[in-house]
Design a protein around this motif. Structure first.
Motif, PDB file in Angstrom:
ATOM      1  N   ARG A  39      16.812   2.555   2.298  1.00  0.00           N
ATOM      2  CA  ARG A  39      16.848   1.131   2.645  1.00  0.00           C
ATOM      3  C   ARG A  39      15.554   0.499   2.175  1.00  0.00           C
ATOM      4  N   GLN A  40      15.589  -0.807   1.993  1.00  0.00           N
ATOM      5  CA  GLN A  40      14.401  -1.535   1.546  1.00  0.00           C
ATOM      6  C   GLN A  40      14.031  -2.602   2.567  1.00  0.00           C
ATOM      7  N   PRO A  41      12.730  -2.768   2.814  1.00  0.00           N
ATOM      8  CA  PRO A  41      12.303  -3.820   3.742  1.00  0.00           C
ATOM      9  C   PRO A  41      12.431  -5.196   3.104  1.00  0.00           C
ATOM     10  N   ASN A  42      12.470  -6.222   3.947  1.00  0.00           N
ATOM     11  CA  ASN A  42      12.491  -7.587   3.415  1.00  0.00           C
ATOM     12  C   ASN A  42      11.074  -8.007   3.015  1.00  0.00           C
ATOM     13  N   ILE A  43      10.977  -9.176   2.436  1.00  0.00           N
ATOM     14  CA  ILE A  43       9.685  -9.674   1.943  1.00  0.00           C
ATOM     15  C   ILE A  43       8.657  -9.786   3.062  1.00  0.00           C
ATOM     16  N   GLU A  44       9.070 -10.277   4.205  1.00  0.00           N
ATOM     17  CA  GLU A  44       8.139 -10.418   5.333  1.00  0.00           C
ATOM     18  C   GLU A  44       7.561  -9.069   5.733  1.00  0.00           C
ATOM     19  N   ALA A  45       8.406  -8.059   5.788  1.00  0.00           N
ATOM     20  CA  ALA A  45       7.939  -6.728   6.169  1.00  0.00           C
ATOM     21  C   ALA A  45       6.995  -6.155   5.111  1.00  0.00           C
ATOM     22  N   ILE A  46       7.317  -6.381   3.859  1.00  0.00           N
ATOM     23  CA  ILE A  46       6.438  -5.899   2.781  1.00  0.00           C
ATOM     24  C   ILE A  46       5.061  -6.553   2.892  1.00  0.00           C
ATOM     25  N   ASN A  47       5.032  -7.844   3.159  1.00  0.00           N
ATOM     26  CA  ASN A  47       3.752  -8.537   3.328  1.00  0.00           C
ATOM     27  C   ASN A  47       2.968  -7.992   4.521  1.00  0.00           C
ATOM     28  N   LYS A  48       3.660  -7.733   5.633  1.00  0.00           N
ATOM     29  CA  LYS A  48       2.993  -7.183   6.809  1.00  0.00           C
ATOM     30  C   LYS A  48       2.441  -5.789   6.514  1.00  0.00           C
ATOM     31  N   ILE A  49       3.231  -4.978   5.832  1.00  0.00           N
ATOM     32  CA  ILE A  49       2.793  -3.619   5.474  1.00  0.00           C
ATOM     33  C   ILE A  49       1.545  -3.683   4.597  1.00  0.00           C
ATOM     34  N   ALA A  50       1.564  -4.582   3.615  1.00  0.00           N
ATOM     35  CA  ALA A  50       0.397  -4.740   2.737  1.00  0.00           C
ATOM     36  C   ALA A  50      -0.835  -5.121   3.549  1.00  0.00           C
ATOM     37  N   SER A  51      -0.662  -5.995   4.526  1.00  0.00           N
ATOM     38  CA  SER A  51      -1.784  -6.397   5.372  1.00  0.00           C
ATOM     39  C   SER A  51      -2.275  -5.254   6.248  1.00  0.00           C
ATOM     40  N   ILE A  52      -1.359  -4.531   6.842  1.00  0.00           N
ATOM     41  CA  ILE A  52      -1.726  -3.421   7.726  1.00  0.00           C
ATOM     42  C   ILE A  52      -2.558  -2.376   6.978  1.00  0.00           C
ATOM     43  N   PHE A  53      -2.144  -2.067   5.752  1.00  0.00           N
ATOM     44  CA  PHE A  53      -2.804  -1.003   5.000  1.00  0.00           C
ATOM     45  C   PHE A  53      -3.831  -1.519   3.989  1.00  0.00           C
ATOM     46  N   ASN A  54      -4.014  -2.840   3.962  1.00  0.00           N
ATOM     47  CA  ASN A  54      -4.996  -3.452   3.062  1.00  0.00           C
ATOM     48  C   ASN A  54      -4.759  -3.062   1.596  1.00  0.00           C
ATOM     49  N   VAL A  55      -3.516  -3.207   1.160  1.00  0.00           N
ATOM     50  CA  VAL A  55      -3.137  -2.962  -0.227  1.00  0.00           C
ATOM     51  C   VAL A  55      -2.364  -4.183  -0.722  1.00  0.00           C
ATOM     52  N   SER A  56      -2.162  -4.256  -2.007  1.00  0.00           N
ATOM     53  CA  SER A  56      -1.384  -5.376  -2.555  1.00  0.00           C
ATOM     54  C   SER A  56       0.107  -5.066  -2.459  1.00  0.00           C
ATOM     55  N   THR A  57       0.891  -6.109  -2.457  1.00  0.00           N
ATOM     56  CA  THR A  57       2.346  -5.909  -2.485  1.00  0.00           C
ATOM     57  C   THR A  57       2.751  -5.271  -3.814  1.00  0.00           C
ATOM     58  N   ASP A  58       2.021  -5.584  -4.883  1.00  0.00           N
ATOM     59  CA  ASP A  58       2.300  -4.946  -6.174  1.00  0.00           C
ATOM     60  C   ASP A  58       2.152  -3.434  -6.060  1.00  0.00           C
ATOM     61  N   TYR A  59       1.106  -2.992  -5.378  1.00  0.00           N
ATOM     62  CA  TYR A  59       0.905  -1.556  -5.188  1.00  0.00           C
ATOM     63  C   TYR A  59       2.098  -0.954  -4.442  1.00  0.00           C
ATOM     64  N   LEU A  60       2.511  -1.591  -3.355  1.00  0.00           N
ATOM     65  CA  LEU A  60       3.634  -1.078  -2.570  1.00  0.00           C
ATOM     66  C   LEU A  60       4.906  -0.986  -3.402  1.00  0.00           C
ATOM     67  N   LEU A  61       5.087  -1.937  -4.293  1.00  0.00           N
ATOM     68  CA  LEU A  61       6.311  -1.988  -5.094  1.00  0.00           C
ATOM     69  C   LEU A  61       6.248  -1.112  -6.341  1.00  0.00           C
TER      70      LEU A  61
END
Length: 117
Positions: A39-61
């Protein structure tokens, strides 16, 4: 790619799937599904994850992040191409030697300038 990066980041912070789920208002099972890429998270969740771990959304993707050294190399290559294409200056023809001197000067100038940062 997303799932493995999420799992690695979560493990680095020593968080359980349930811990991260609570932070994101989802279940631990949902985190597990994201980590398995089923499953894939929505955009809001991806942004929150990036904030929690201090990484870019590009990195996560899974997009490679352009490193500063790569950017410097690209800039120098652009500079080389520009100078190589210069054929004259002030109405006078530029020789190959002239172009090499200009390249060396500009590289030295920018190297010294970047050391001050």
């Amino acid at each position: 790619m997303f799932g493995s990066r999420l799992r690695d980041l979560r493990n680095e912070k020593k968080l359980t799937q349930d811990d991260l789920g609570k932070m994101l208002n989802v279940s631990g099972k949902t985190i597990g599904a994201w980590e398995r890429d089923s499953r894939q998270p929505n955009i809001e969740a991806i942004n929150k994850i990036a904030s929690i771990f201090n990484v870019s959304t590009d990195y996560l993707l899974g997009r490679p992040e352009k490193k500063e050294d790569d950017a410097k190399t690209a800039d120098i290559e652009d500079l080389d191409k520009m100078i190589d294409n210069a054929r004259s200056f002030g109405g006078k023809k530029m020789t190959e030697n002239d172009r090499e001197i200009i390249k060396a000067y500009l590289k030295g100038f920018y190297d010294n300038k970047n050391q001050g940062k």
